[in-house]
Design a protein around this motif. Sequence first.
Motif, mmCIF file in Angstrom:
data_model
loop_
_atom_site.group_PDB
_atom_site.id
_atom_site.type_symbol
_atom_site.label_atom_id
_atom_site.label_comp_id
_atom_site.label_asym_id
_atom_site.label_seq_id
_atom_site.Cartn_x
_atom_site.Cartn_y
_atom_site.Cartn_z
ATOM 1 N N MET A 7 0.846 -1.190 0.000
ATOM 2 C CA MET A 7 0.000 0.000 0.000
ATOM 3 C C MET A 7 0.879 1.236 0.000
ATOM 4 S SD MET A 7 -2.839 0.981 2.861
ATOM 5 C CE MET A 7 -3.651 2.577 2.882
ATOM 6 N N GLU A 8 0.622 2.146 -0.936
ATOM 7 C CA GLU A 8 1.384 3.389 -0.963
ATOM 8 C C GLU A 8 1.155 4.153 0.341
ATOM 9 O OE1 GLU A 8 1.794 5.824 -4.569
ATOM 10 O OE2 GLU A 8 0.409 4.394 -5.501
ATOM 11 N N GLY A 9 2.153 4.948 0.739
ATOM 12 C CA GLY A 9 2.080 5.610 2.029
ATOM 13 C C GLY A 9 2.567 4.664 3.099
ATOM 14 N N GLU B 149 10.547 0.463 -6.600
ATOM 15 C CA GLU B 149 10.574 1.437 -5.511
ATOM 16 C C GLU B 149 9.599 1.010 -4.425
ATOM 17 O OE1 GLU B 149 10.158 6.286 -4.781
ATOM 18 O OE2 GLU B 149 10.333 5.460 -6.800
ATOM 19 N N ASP B 150 9.982 1.278 -3.186
ATOM 20 C CA ASP B 150 9.126 0.993 -2.029
ATOM 21 C C ASP B 150 8.624 -0.446 -2.034
ATOM 22 O OD1 ASP B 150 8.689 2.870 0.071
ATOM 23 O OD2 ASP B 150 7.905 4.261 -1.420
ATOM 24 N N GLU C 110 7.995 -2.599 -14.134
ATOM 25 C CA GLU C 110 8.082 -1.729 -12.958
ATOM 26 C C GLU C 110 7.339 -2.355 -11.782
ATOM 27 O OE1 GLU C 110 6.664 2.781 -11.596
ATOM 28 O OE2 GLU C 110 6.364 2.089 -13.661
ATOM 29 N N MET C 111 7.925 -2.194 -10.604
ATOM 30 C CA MET C 111 7.266 -2.538 -9.342
ATOM 31 C C MET C 111 7.196 -1.290 -8.479
ATOM 32 S SD MET C 111 8.714 -6.102 -7.802
ATOM 33 C CE MET C 111 8.492 -7.679 -8.619
ATOM 34 N N PHE C 112 6.028 -1.079 -7.891
ATOM 35 C CA PHE C 112 5.892 0.035 -6.953
ATOM 36 C C PHE C 112 4.990 -0.420 -5.808
ATOM 37 C CE2 PHE C 112 4.815 4.011 -5.074
ATOM 38 C CZ PHE C 112 5.855 4.875 -5.386
ATOM 39 N N SER C 113 5.514 -0.334 -4.595
ATOM 40 C CA SER C 113 4.777 -0.758 -3.397
ATOM 41 C C SER C 113 4.313 -2.208 -3.510
ATOM 42 C CB SER C 113 3.583 0.170 -3.134
ATOM 43 O OG SER C 113 4.021 1.438 -2.731
ATOM 44 N N ILE C 114 5.277 -3.099 -3.724
ATOM 45 C CA ILE C 114 4.973 -4.525 -3.898
ATOM 46 C C ILE C 114 5.626 -5.353 -2.790
ATOM 47 C CG2 ILE C 114 5.447 -6.542 -5.357
ATOM 48 C CD1 ILE C 114 3.180 -4.799 -6.365
ATOM 49 N N PHE C 115 4.859 -6.294 -2.247
ATOM 50 C CA PHE C 115 5.411 -7.370 -1.428
ATOM 51 C C PHE C 115 5.583 -8.546 -2.379
ATOM 52 C CE2 PHE C 115 5.721 -9.232 2.964
ATOM 53 C CZ PHE C 115 6.040 -10.512 2.570
ATOM 54 N N ASN D 144 -1.307 -5.180 -15.543
ATOM 55 C CA ASN D 144 -1.496 -3.865 -14.922
ATOM 56 C C ASN D 144 -2.572 -3.936 -13.849
ATOM 57 O OD1 ASN D 144 -1.315 -1.159 -14.404
ATOM 58 N ND2 ASN D 144 -1.763 -0.483 -16.487
ATOM 59 N N GLN D 145 -2.494 -3.003 -12.903
ATOM 60 C CA GLN D 145 -3.516 -2.885 -11.862
ATOM 61 C C GLN D 145 -3.735 -1.408 -11.543
ATOM 62 O OE1 GLN D 145 -0.381 -4.544 -10.161
ATOM 63 N NE2 GLN D 145 -0.744 -5.950 -11.870
ATOM 64 N N SER D 146 -4.876 -1.106 -10.948
ATOM 65 C CA SER D 146 -5.160 0.260 -10.482
ATOM 66 C C SER D 146 -5.301 0.251 -8.974
ATOM 67 C CB SER D 146 -6.458 0.793 -11.098
ATOM 68 O OG SER D 146 -6.312 1.029 -12.471
ATOM 69 N N ASN D 147 -4.630 1.201 -8.310
ATOM 70 C CA ASN D 147 -4.693 1.223 -6.851
ATOM 71 C C ASN D 147 -5.390 2.465 -6.299
ATOM 72 O OD1 ASN D 147 -2.471 2.854 -7.630
ATOM 73 N ND2 ASN D 147 -1.613 2.711 -5.568
ATOM 74 N N HIS D 148 -6.087 3.216 -7.147
ATOM 75 C CA HIS D 148 -6.910 4.303 -6.610
ATOM 76 C C HIS D 148 -7.979 4.681 -7.621
ATOM 77 C CE1 HIS D 148 -5.010 7.567 -9.030
ATOM 78 N NE2 HIS D 148 -3.966 6.774 -8.968
ATOM 79 N N MET D 149 -8.984 5.360 -7.116
ATOM 80 C CA MET D 149 -10.115 5.734 -7.960
ATOM 81 C C MET D 149 -10.297 7.248 -7.990
ATOM 82 S SD MET D 149 -12.751 2.700 -6.835
ATOM 83 C CE MET D 149 -13.974 3.144 -8.055
ATOM 84 N N TYR D 150 -9.178 7.967 -7.845
ATOM 85 C CA TYR D 150 -9.174 9.425 -7.931
ATOM 86 C C TYR D 150 -10.142 10.063 -6.930
ATOM 87 C CZ TYR D 150 -6.569 8.316 -12.115
ATOM 88 O OH TYR D 150 -5.639 7.797 -12.978
ATOM 89 N N LYS D 151 -10.230 9.452 -5.756
ATOM 90 C CA LYS D 151 -11.086 10.019 -4.718
ATOM 91 C C LYS D 151 -10.224 10.483 -3.539
ATOM 92 C CE LYS D 151 -15.238 7.458 -6.017
ATOM 93 N NZ LYS D 151 -16.284 6.483 -5.586
ATOM 94 N N LEU D 152 -9.874 9.549 -2.670
ATOM 95 C CA LEU D 152 -9.108 9.920 -1.480
ATOM 96 C C LEU D 152 -7.622 9.604 -1.614
ATOM 97 C CD1 LEU D 152 -11.596 8.735 1.285
ATOM 98 C CD2 LEU D 152 -11.251 11.044 0.420
ATOM 99 N N GLY D 153 -7.208 9.149 -2.786
ATOM 100 C CA GLY D 153 -5.797 8.850 -2.979
ATOM 101 C C GLY D 153 -5.546 7.379 -3.242
#
Length: 659
Positions: free
Chosen positions: A134-136, A271-272, A285-290, A319-328
């Motif tokens: 999870m980002e953050g 990253e992360d 690319e990997m970002f915020s991956i376990f 590919n995946q999406s991790n947000h819906m342009y609402k709260l981040g």
Amino acid sequence: MTYKFSKKDKEFRKLKKNEIEFLKSQGCISQSWDKILIKNVDLNRIKDVSFHGKIKIKELNGNVSYHNKVKVEASITRATLIDVMINGNVYINNVGRLIANYEIEDGVIIENAGAIYMEGESSFGNGVETSPIMEGNGRSVKIFNRLNSHIAYIVAMYRHNFVMREKINKIIENYSYSKISKFGLIKKHAKIINARLIKNAHIDPYTTIENTDEINNTTIISAKESPSYIGTSVILKDCIVLKGAHIVDGTVIKKAFIGEGVKLGRQFSCEDSLLFANCEGEHGEMFSIFAGPYTVTHHKATLLIASHFSFFNAGSGTNQSNHMYKLGPYHHGFMERGCKTGSNSYILWPSRIGAFSTVIGAHYDNVDSSDFPFSYITEHGYHQTRLIPALNLFGVGLTRDENKWIERDRRTGDKKDLIIFEVFSPYTVSKMINAEKILKDIKNDIKDGKDDFVMYKNMIIKISSLDKYSQRYSIAIDLYLCGKLLDFIKNCKNINDIIENLKCEKIYNEWVDAGGLICAKERLDNIIKDIENDKIKDIEDILKAFENLYNNYYADEKSWVIDIIKKRYSIENVNKEIIIKILNEYISLLKTSYDILYRDAKKEYDISKMVSCGIDDRNVMEEDFKAIRGTVEDNAFVIKYKKDMDEKIKDINKIIELL
């Protein structure tokens, strides 16, 4: 002027006046010659060196292994040294800028390097906080030299256990604090060749750093039997890299943990993230991956973001999406062990995909297929997700996976990640038993036959195939249970021996996959409680606790299997007739499963698979195909599967004869 070297210094000493003059004649300079200490040093081997601050040089009088069997004289040439200790025979040649605040051990080669220096204090990547899954900081994990996938798993996934997380983080902080130093270290027989910048880095023995762009606030663990290699144009910032890693081809890594035997290259970026044993990354690319053990992504345009994977293979354009342009970007996903994605697959997080499932197409709903392992998840109609339960159970690919992973283990010596490789285990089989029941319940709840599909957790399941899906699970469950029973009793000498060997110890009903380590959930919960209650106080205790989990797996599995066998087949007391009946049923199951696997393998030899053969003469298409692929009968994997089946049937017949 000539300097005559004799090996006589027993302790470090200052340079004599004639030695200073000799070094000057060799092109060396210093603003404070009295701060240079030597011990058994042949000054003939020091040329064009600028000394600043405190310098200690020891044993510069022998040879260094340079390449293959080639050896060169230990020497320091064309370099600027600032507060440096040379602790043995080294070969330092042509350092463009400087080496500052470093200890360099015996056998090290540094050639054509830019700058190697410390800036202030550093813990060399220990204690860096990453944000996997999870980002953050929602599931943040602090990395350190001794991290493994199991510690990372409970820290990331058991977020609700505040006390446990706090205490593990305190242990990591204390460990990281113990690593803080103003001095860097390049250990024995490391090679640094054509590296542009190495800053605040700890480099272990036998590491090779070649044509690398930047290594910053990073520890590279390495060993003679499992050396790490950092290659061309690589950038490593705020990282821990474990032994046997191979990172090349412009790979960029920031705030990441790179586990044992990991291979990264071809402009991969990360990253992360946490990448554990034998992961592979290329192009994407990997970002915020376990990335649990054996997570593999090899293709361009593939993005893995905000999720958990293990024993995973990513198709091109995944590919995946991790947000819906609402709260981040707070949404995240979980793919259980053994999943695969087809080319251009897309998943909207949050979703959870069951073990050993294949995802094909685009999925715009938040789906949960964790109740149905070994399934296909496909795109259907307009933005619908179709679940085909158990379709992966008898494919040749699945049967190959278990042996493939064991054979591809690049780790040697002590292994940090304690991996249970079995495809079928209490973790997956308990899910299959649950899936079998869910499918039967769904069918019983259907009141009419008007609809073709039933909806389950945002997925549609074909109603007319419910019995077929359930039967696939049933066959696989019985195969596993009977196979384990055979393993338990095949060395027994009589029925009394069998009955004694089938007694249960403590039975654990719930199972988890903690970063590649399959274990009883109760045992994992007990580790967490022991951390919270200060029964586990340091990293050694944590590692020992997970080692005990690993060592208890097969005994715990045996008790669980025996209990399930008794419940599933309504056995109150084990006797000769029951054993014979189960074993005879097992023979029938083995033959059925072989027939299914053979038919699946035969599809790879179908005429439709021959279209790229016999290009200039269609009359020889089949002969051309056979020349490169052979036939299904002589396929090495099919032959091995048949041989294994025959051996099991032979063992079964021996037991039946004995009884």
